[in-house]
Motif scaffolding. Structure first.
Motif, mmCIF file in Angstrom:
data_model
loop_
_atom_site.group_PDB
_atom_site.id
_atom_site.type_symbol
_atom_site.label_atom_id
_atom_site.label_comp_id
_atom_site.label_asym_id
_atom_site.label_seq_id
_atom_site.Cartn_x
_atom_site.Cartn_y
_atom_site.Cartn_z
ATOM 1 N N LEU A 3 45.663 36.419 35.338
ATOM 2 C CA LEU A 3 45.742 37.048 34.019
ATOM 3 C C LEU A 3 47.175 37.409 33.665
ATOM 4 C CD1 LEU A 3 42.642 39.410 34.024
ATOM 5 C CD2 LEU A 3 42.958 37.336 32.680
ATOM 6 N N SER A 4 47.912 37.942 34.624
ATOM 7 C CA SER A 4 49.290 38.326 34.333
ATOM 8 C C SER A 4 50.171 37.102 34.091
ATOM 9 C CB SER A 4 49.860 39.186 35.456
ATOM 10 O OG SER A 4 49.936 38.452 36.651
ATOM 11 N N LEU A 5 49.897 36.007 34.783
ATOM 12 C CA LEU A 5 50.658 34.790 34.542
ATOM 13 C C LEU A 5 50.321 34.173 33.187
ATOM 14 C CD1 LEU A 5 50.456 33.089 38.050
ATOM 15 C CD2 LEU A 5 52.446 34.168 37.006
ATOM 16 N N THR A 6 49.056 34.300 32.772
ATOM 17 C CA THR A 6 48.618 33.690 31.521
ATOM 18 C C THR A 6 48.985 34.524 30.306
ATOM 19 O OG1 THR A 6 46.766 32.713 32.704
ATOM 20 C CG2 THR A 6 46.618 32.750 30.318
ATOM 21 N N PHE A 7 48.659 35.819 30.353
ATOM 22 C CA PHE A 7 48.800 36.677 29.178
ATOM 23 C C PHE A 7 49.991 37.619 29.231
ATOM 24 C CE2 PHE A 7 44.217 35.764 29.545
ATOM 25 C CZ PHE A 7 44.067 35.057 28.371
ATOM 26 N N GLY A 8 50.698 37.663 30.336
ATOM 27 C CA GLY A 8 51.808 38.589 30.473
ATOM 28 C C GLY A 8 51.313 39.959 30.911
ATOM 29 N N SER A 9 52.247 40.801 31.296
ATOM 30 C CA SER A 9 51.864 42.098 31.857
ATOM 31 C C SER A 9 51.223 43.025 30.826
ATOM 32 C CB SER A 9 53.082 42.769 32.491
ATOM 33 O OG SER A 9 54.100 42.935 31.531
ATOM 34 N N ARG A 13 46.633 44.685 30.626
ATOM 35 C CA ARG A 13 46.099 46.038 30.422
ATOM 36 C C ARG A 13 45.030 46.035 29.328
ATOM 37 N NH1 ARG A 13 45.129 50.262 33.293
ATOM 38 N NH2 ARG A 13 47.187 50.929 33.812
ATOM 39 N N ARG A 14 45.217 45.210 28.302
ATOM 40 C CA ARG A 14 44.219 45.138 27.220
ATOM 41 C C ARG A 14 42.938 44.446 27.678
ATOM 42 N NH1 ARG A 14 48.783 43.557 23.949
ATOM 43 N NH2 ARG A 14 48.038 41.434 24.234
ATOM 44 N N LEU A 15 43.056 43.513 28.613
ATOM 45 C CA LEU A 15 41.896 42.750 29.066
ATOM 46 C C LEU A 15 41.069 43.461 30.125
ATOM 47 C CD1 LEU A 15 43.452 39.195 29.280
ATOM 48 C CD2 LEU A 15 41.812 40.015 27.606
ATOM 49 N N LEU A 16 41.672 44.368 30.867
ATOM 50 C CA LEU A 16 40.940 45.052 31.934
ATOM 51 C C LEU A 16 40.008 46.111 31.339
ATOM 52 C CD1 LEU A 16 43.765 45.562 34.564
ATOM 53 C CD2 LEU A 16 41.969 43.847 34.558
ATOM 54 N N PRO A 17 38.730 46.063 31.655
ATOM 55 C CA PRO A 17 37.802 47.022 31.073
ATOM 56 C C PRO A 17 37.930 48.436 31.657
ATOM 57 C CG PRO A 17 36.648 45.592 32.593
ATOM 58 C CD PRO A 17 38.059 45.083 32.492
ATOM 59 N N VAL A 18 38.484 48.557 32.849
ATOM 60 C CA VAL A 18 38.593 49.865 33.500
ATOM 61 C C VAL A 18 39.898 49.896 34.294
ATOM 62 C CG1 VAL A 18 37.319 49.150 35.546
ATOM 63 C CG2 VAL A 18 37.303 51.534 34.900
ATOM 64 N N SER A 19 40.466 51.071 34.413
ATOM 65 C CA SER A 19 41.734 51.188 35.132
ATOM 66 C C SER A 19 41.514 51.073 36.646
ATOM 67 C CB SER A 19 42.397 52.530 34.815
ATOM 68 O OG SER A 19 41.689 53.581 35.424
ATOM 69 N N PRO A 20 42.513 50.575 37.362
ATOM 70 C CA PRO A 20 42.376 50.473 38.816
ATOM 71 C C PRO A 20 42.141 51.826 39.491
ATOM 72 C CG PRO A 20 44.204 49.141 38.073
ATOM 73 C CD PRO A 20 43.736 49.931 36.887
ATOM 74 N N ALA A 21 42.766 52.876 38.985
ATOM 75 C CA ALA A 21 42.563 54.193 39.583
ATOM 76 C C ALA A 21 41.109 54.641 39.459
ATOM 77 C CB ALA A 21 43.489 55.213 38.920
ATOM 78 N N ARG A 22 40.481 54.307 38.356
ATOM 79 C CA ARG A 22 39.067 54.663 38.172
ATOM 80 C C ARG A 22 38.179 53.863 39.122
ATOM 81 N NH1 ARG A 22 36.695 56.835 32.910
ATOM 82 N NH2 ARG A 22 38.895 57.329 32.807
ATOM 83 N N LEU A 23 38.515 52.590 39.342
ATOM 84 C CA LEU A 23 37.758 51.782 40.303
ATOM 85 C C LEU A 23 37.881 52.348 41.717
ATOM 86 C CD1 LEU A 23 38.380 48.030 39.408
ATOM 87 C CD2 LEU A 23 36.242 49.277 39.350
ATOM 88 N N ILE A 24 39.081 52.755 42.084
ATOM 89 C CA ILE A 24 39.288 53.340 43.412
ATOM 90 C C ILE A 24 38.468 54.618 43.553
ATOM 91 C CG2 ILE A 24 40.996 54.422 44.933
ATOM 92 C CD1 ILE A 24 43.059 52.458 43.724
ATOM 93 N N GLY A 25 38.488 55.466 42.533
ATOM 94 C CA GLY A 25 37.725 56.711 42.574
ATOM 95 C C GLY A 25 36.228 56.471 42.653
ATOM 96 N N CYS A 26 35.726 55.525 41.870
ATOM 97 C CA CYS A 26 34.288 55.209 41.917
ATOM 98 C C CYS A 26 33.903 54.629 43.271
ATOM 99 C CB CYS A 26 33.929 54.233 40.812
ATOM 100 S SG CYS A 26 33.947 54.940 39.172
ATOM 101 N N GLY A 27 34.771 53.805 43.829
ATOM 102 C CA GLY A 27 34.493 53.229 45.142
ATOM 103 C C GLY A 27 34.450 54.278 46.235
ATOM 104 N N LEU A 28 35.398 55.192 46.207
ATOM 105 C CA LEU A 28 35.400 56.266 47.209
ATOM 106 C C LEU A 28 34.190 57.175 47.043
ATOM 107 C CD1 LEU A 28 39.182 57.218 47.278
ATOM 108 C CD2 LEU A 28 37.875 56.010 49.030
ATOM 109 N N ALA A 29 33.790 57.412 45.796
ATOM 110 C CA ALA A 29 32.610 58.244 45.550
ATOM 111 C C ALA A 29 31.340 57.560 46.066
ATOM 112 C CB ALA A 29 32.479 58.552 44.064
ATOM 113 N N CYS A 30 31.217 56.249 45.848
ATOM 114 C CA CYS A 30 30.040 55.518 46.348
ATOM 115 C C CYS A 30 29.983 55.533 47.875
ATOM 116 C CB CYS A 30 30.070 54.072 45.860
ATOM 117 S SG CYS A 30 29.619 53.846 44.151
#
Length: 88
Positions: A3-9, A13-30
């Motif tokens: 994605l970063s190679l195709t659309f740029g940096s 950010r516009r294409l990602l539905p959720v932030s990486p920090a939120r994914l990490i938090g949800c994963g640790l909570a699970c």
């Protein structure tokens, strides 16, 4: 990375539905929740609890594995963002 190679940096950010920090938090909570389920049932921490809705075996190990997957995915996305210069 593709994605970063195709659309740029900035496009990533516009294409990602959720932030990486939120994914990490949800994963640790699970993963933590899977461990606490054993304690709540009076068993050992991370003891496997199983239920069989419709004959399908579902258990706390699946919840733990989902947590590990989300944590690793979020961490990899976070590192990739920092390497390609996606702003916070």
């Amino acid at each position: 990375m593709l994605l970063s190679l195709t659309f740029g940096s900035r496009g990533v950010r516009r294409l990602l539905p959720v932030s990486p920090a939120r994914l990490i938090g949800c994963g640790l909570a699970c993963a933590t929740g899977a461990g606490l389920l054993g304690l709540l049932a009076g068993e050992a921490f991370l003891d496997g609890l199983w239920m069989f809705p419709g004959g399908l075996p579902l258990g706390s190990p699946l919840l733990f594995d989902l947590g590990v997957f989300l944590t690793v995915l979020g961490s990899a996305m976070h590192m990739q963002e920092k390497l390609t210069g996606v702003p916070d």
